[in-house]
Motif scaffolding. Structure first.
Motif, PDB file in Angstrom:
ATOM      1  N   HIS A 207      52.537  72.567  -1.430  1.00  0.00           N
ATOM      2  CA  HIS A 207      53.416  72.314  -2.575  1.00  0.00           C
ATOM      3  C   HIS A 207      52.632  72.248  -3.881  1.00  0.00           C
ATOM      4  O   HIS A 207      53.111  72.728  -4.916  1.00  0.00           O
ATOM      5  CB  HIS A 207      54.212  71.024  -2.354  1.00  0.00           C
ATOM      6  CG  HIS A 207      55.421  71.204  -1.485  1.00  0.00           C
ATOM      7  ND1 HIS A 207      55.371  71.166  -0.117  1.00  0.00           N
ATOM      8  CD2 HIS A 207      56.721  71.438  -1.805  1.00  0.00           C
ATOM      9  CE1 HIS A 207      56.574  71.352   0.372  1.00  0.00           C
ATOM     10  NE2 HIS A 207      57.416  71.523  -0.623  1.00  0.00           N
ATOM     11  N   ILE A 208      51.453  71.649  -3.851  1.00  0.00           N
ATOM     12  CA  ILE A 208      50.611  71.611  -5.054  1.00  0.00           C
ATOM     13  C   ILE A 208      50.289  73.030  -5.495  1.00  0.00           C
ATOM     14  O   ILE A 208      50.347  73.365  -6.694  1.00  0.00           O
ATOM     15  CB  ILE A 208      49.312  70.828  -4.797  1.00  0.00           C
ATOM     16  CG1 ILE A 208      49.587  69.337  -4.623  1.00  0.00           C
ATOM     17  CG2 ILE A 208      48.303  71.064  -5.925  1.00  0.00           C
ATOM     18  CD1 ILE A 208      49.987  68.606  -5.881  1.00  0.00           C
ATOM     19  N   ARG A 209      49.946  73.875  -4.549  1.00  0.00           N
ATOM     20  CA  ARG A 209      49.630  75.265  -4.883  1.00  0.00           C
ATOM     21  C   ARG A 209      50.837  75.971  -5.493  1.00  0.00           C
ATOM     22  O   ARG A 209      50.707  76.723  -6.471  1.00  0.00           O
ATOM     23  CB  ARG A 209      49.156  76.027  -3.645  1.00  0.00           C
ATOM     24  CG  ARG A 209      48.609  77.406  -3.995  1.00  0.00           C
ATOM     25  CD  ARG A 209      48.037  78.101  -2.782  1.00  0.00           C
ATOM     26  NE  ARG A 209      49.097  78.529  -1.873  1.00  0.00           N
ATOM     27  CZ  ARG A 209      48.872  79.143  -0.707  1.00  0.00           C
ATOM     28  NH1 ARG A 209      47.642  79.350  -0.298  1.00  0.00           N
ATOM     29  NH2 ARG A 209      49.861  79.508   0.049  1.00  0.00           N
ATOM     30  N   LYS A 210      52.020  75.719  -4.943  1.00  0.00           N
ATOM     31  CA  LYS A 210      53.240  76.338  -5.479  1.00  0.00           C
ATOM     32  C   LYS A 210      53.518  75.869  -6.904  1.00  0.00           C
ATOM     33  O   LYS A 210      53.906  76.663  -7.766  1.00  0.00           O
ATOM     34  CB  LYS A 210      54.427  76.008  -4.572  1.00  0.00           C
ATOM     35  CG  LYS A 210      54.407  76.724  -3.227  1.00  0.00           C
ATOM     36  CD  LYS A 210      55.458  76.179  -2.289  1.00  0.00           C
ATOM     37  CE  LYS A 210      56.863  76.367  -2.826  1.00  0.00           C
ATOM     38  NZ  LYS A 210      57.873  75.793  -1.898  1.00  0.00           N
ATOM     39  N   ILE A 211      53.325  74.567  -7.146  1.00  0.00           N
ATOM     40  CA  ILE A 211      53.543  74.037  -8.495  1.00  0.00           C
ATOM     41  C   ILE A 211      52.560  74.676  -9.476  1.00  0.00           C
ATOM     42  O   ILE A 211      52.938  75.086 -10.580  1.00  0.00           O
ATOM     43  CB  ILE A 211      53.382  72.503  -8.504  1.00  0.00           C
ATOM     44  CG1 ILE A 211      54.443  71.848  -7.620  1.00  0.00           C
ATOM     45  CG2 ILE A 211      53.491  71.965  -9.937  1.00  0.00           C
ATOM     46  CD1 ILE A 211      54.201  70.372  -7.363  1.00  0.00           C
ATOM     47  N   ARG A 212      51.298  74.764  -9.064  1.00  0.00           N
ATOM     48  CA  ARG A 212      50.290  75.373  -9.930  1.00  0.00           C
ATOM     49  C   ARG A 212      50.636  76.817 -10.258  1.00  0.00           C
ATOM     50  O   ARG A 212      50.459  77.275 -11.395  1.00  0.00           O
ATOM     51  CB  ARG A 212      48.916  75.303  -9.261  1.00  0.00           C
ATOM     52  CG  ARG A 212      48.242  73.938  -9.349  1.00  0.00           C
ATOM     53  CD  ARG A 212      46.983  73.910  -8.536  1.00  0.00           C
ATOM     54  NE  ARG A 212      46.167  72.732  -8.801  1.00  0.00           N
ATOM     55  CZ  ARG A 212      45.153  72.363  -8.053  1.00  0.00           C
ATOM     56  NH1 ARG A 212      44.818  73.078  -6.976  1.00  0.00           N
ATOM     57  NH2 ARG A 212      44.462  71.285  -8.357  1.00  0.00           N
ATOM     58  N   GLU A 213      51.105  77.553  -9.279  1.00  0.00           N
ATOM     59  CA  GLU A 213      51.460  78.957  -9.509  1.00  0.00           C
ATOM     60  C   GLU A 213      52.570  79.085 -10.550  1.00  0.00           C
ATOM     61  O   GLU A 213      52.672  80.090 -11.253  1.00  0.00           O
ATOM     62  CB  GLU A 213      51.896  79.608  -8.198  1.00  0.00           C
ATOM     63  CG  GLU A 213      50.742  79.841  -7.226  1.00  0.00           C
ATOM     64  CD  GLU A 213      51.208  80.328  -5.872  1.00  0.00           C
ATOM     65  OE1 GLU A 213      52.432  80.327  -5.632  1.00  0.00           O
ATOM     66  OE2 GLU A 213      50.357  80.706  -5.038  1.00  0.00           O
ATOM     67  N   LYS A 214      53.384  78.040 -10.671  1.00  0.00           N
ATOM     68  CA  LYS A 214      54.514  78.085 -11.599  1.00  0.00           C
ATOM     69  C   LYS A 214      54.173  77.550 -12.991  1.00  0.00           C
ATOM     70  O   LYS A 214      54.686  78.070 -13.991  1.00  0.00           O
ATOM     71  CB  LYS A 214      55.696  77.293 -11.017  1.00  0.00           C
ATOM     72  CG  LYS A 214      56.290  77.905  -9.756  1.00  0.00           C
ATOM     73  CD  LYS A 214      57.434  77.070  -9.208  1.00  0.00           C
ATOM     74  CE  LYS A 214      58.025  77.697  -7.950  1.00  0.00           C
ATOM     75  NZ  LYS A 214      59.172  76.913  -7.424  1.00  0.00           N
ATOM     76  N   ILE A 215      53.314  76.520 -13.063  1.00  0.00           N
ATOM     77  CA  ILE A 215      53.097  75.885 -14.367  1.00  0.00           C
ATOM     78  C   ILE A 215      51.754  76.227 -15.012  1.00  0.00           C
ATOM     79  O   ILE A 215      51.581  76.003 -16.214  1.00  0.00           O
ATOM     80  CB  ILE A 215      53.220  74.350 -14.277  1.00  0.00           C
ATOM     81  CG1 ILE A 215      52.041  73.748 -13.488  1.00  0.00           C
ATOM     82  CG2 ILE A 215      54.553  73.941 -13.674  1.00  0.00           C
ATOM     83  CD1 ILE A 215      51.993  72.226 -13.529  1.00  0.00           C
ATOM     84  N   GLU A 216      50.822  76.742 -14.241  1.00  0.00           N
ATOM     85  CA  GLU A 216      49.492  77.017 -14.781  1.00  0.00           C
ATOM     86  C   GLU A 216      49.364  78.460 -15.265  1.00  0.00           C
ATOM     87  O   GLU A 216      49.951  79.371 -14.686  1.00  0.00           O
ATOM     88  CB  GLU A 216      48.419  76.757 -13.713  1.00  0.00           C
ATOM     89  CG  GLU A 216      48.416  75.353 -13.122  1.00  0.00           C
ATOM     90  CD  GLU A 216      47.771  74.327 -14.040  1.00  0.00           C
ATOM     91  OE1 GLU A 216      47.342  74.695 -15.149  1.00  0.00           O
ATOM     92  OE2 GLU A 216      47.685  73.147 -13.631  1.00  0.00           O
ATOM     93  N   ASP A 217      48.583  78.657 -16.325  1.00  0.00           N
ATOM     94  CA  ASP A 217      48.267  80.020 -16.762  1.00  0.00           C
ATOM     95  C   ASP A 217      47.375  80.709 -15.734  1.00  0.00           C
ATOM     96  O   ASP A 217      47.501  81.892 -15.466  1.00  0.00           O
ATOM     97  CB  ASP A 217      47.551  79.992 -18.117  1.00  0.00           C
ATOM     98  CG  ASP A 217      48.458  79.499 -19.223  1.00  0.00           C
ATOM     99  OD1 ASP A 217      49.675  79.753 -19.146  1.00  0.00           O
ATOM    100  OD2 ASP A 217      47.949  78.849 -20.159  1.00  0.00           O
TER     101      ASP A 217
END
Length: 237
Positions: A207-217
């Motif tokens: 889930h952390i990886r999924k969030i990063r893929e969405k909010i991080e450049d």
């Protein structure tokens, strides 16, 4: 009180019936489908609160069905699979599932996860409904160009809305509300899922990886959610 409806999707009749017995024993109404295609047809005609979705099925498998469901619906999805490899779990969660259980599973554990997911989804919906009665005040968290609206459960980056699942939103809010504090994987799991953490469970990391893929450049070089190696994750902006 509205009776909560759970759709059970599995090509094995014995498993469908077993899950059905336990869920009805907890007061839930159930619908059943033996493949992904039948599940999609049921969703067109019925209001469903949660889906239990097997991965390995004929016609339309669980991964494909999950992708189609997520195009239009946000209700919780719990994946079931006879496969135990991490890659299968990661694939299931990456397609939009909220949780994952490997067969054979303890029916009582499945019921506990169903209850947990429904509680989270109910909080999400109640928050959105209650917002219609509030005026002026916007309760939000701002981290540079990232804005997390706690009332509407919306997330914006540079003014563009980012779609997060209720689980992803809860994890992001937990870290954002406690900036500078490091949360271990177990801390995050206990806080968000409110269940006993299993050491071999990599659900939080996915889930952390999924969030990063969405909010991080650049998800490989994140500026919001930092990894503290050997400890956990934090937001320190």
């Amino acid at each position: 009180m509205k009776e909560e409806v759970i759709l059970i999707v599995d090509d094995e009749k014995e498993i469908r019936e077993l899950i059905d017995i336990y869920l009805k024993g907890e007061g839930y109404k159930t619908l059943k489908a033996e493949d992904g295609e039948e599940a999609l047809e049921i969703l067109k005609k019925n209001e469903v609160d949660l889906i239990i979705l097997d991965i390995m099925m004929p016609k339309l498998n669980g991964i494909e069905a999950c992708l189609k469901i997520r195009e239009e619906r946000e209700m919780p999805i719990i994946m079931l699979s006879a496969k135990s490899q991490d890659i299968d779990k990661i694939l299931g969660l990456n397609t939009g599932a909220d949780d994952y259980l490997t067969k054979p599973f303890n029916p009582l554990e499945l019921v506990a996860r169903v209850k947990s997911q429904l509680r989270r989804y109910k909080r999400f919906n109640n928050s959105q409904k209650n917002d219609t009665n509030k005026e002026n005040k916007i309760d939000s968290l701002e981290i540079e160009d990232l804005v997390i609206n706690l009332e509407t459960h919306e997330v914006f980056k540079d003014g563009i809305e980012i779609k997060l699942t209720p689980t992803e939103f809860d994890i992001l809010v937990l870290l954002a509300k406690n900036r500078g504090k490091v949360f271990s994987i177990e801390n995050i799991y206990n806080s968000v899922w409110k269940q006993e953490f299993m050491q071999s469970d990599n659900t939080v990391m996915v889930h952390i990886r999924k969030i990063r893929e969405k909010i991080e450049d650049d998800s490989r070089n994140p500026k919001f959610i930092k990894t503290v190696w050997g400890v956990g994750y934090k937001i320190d902006k």
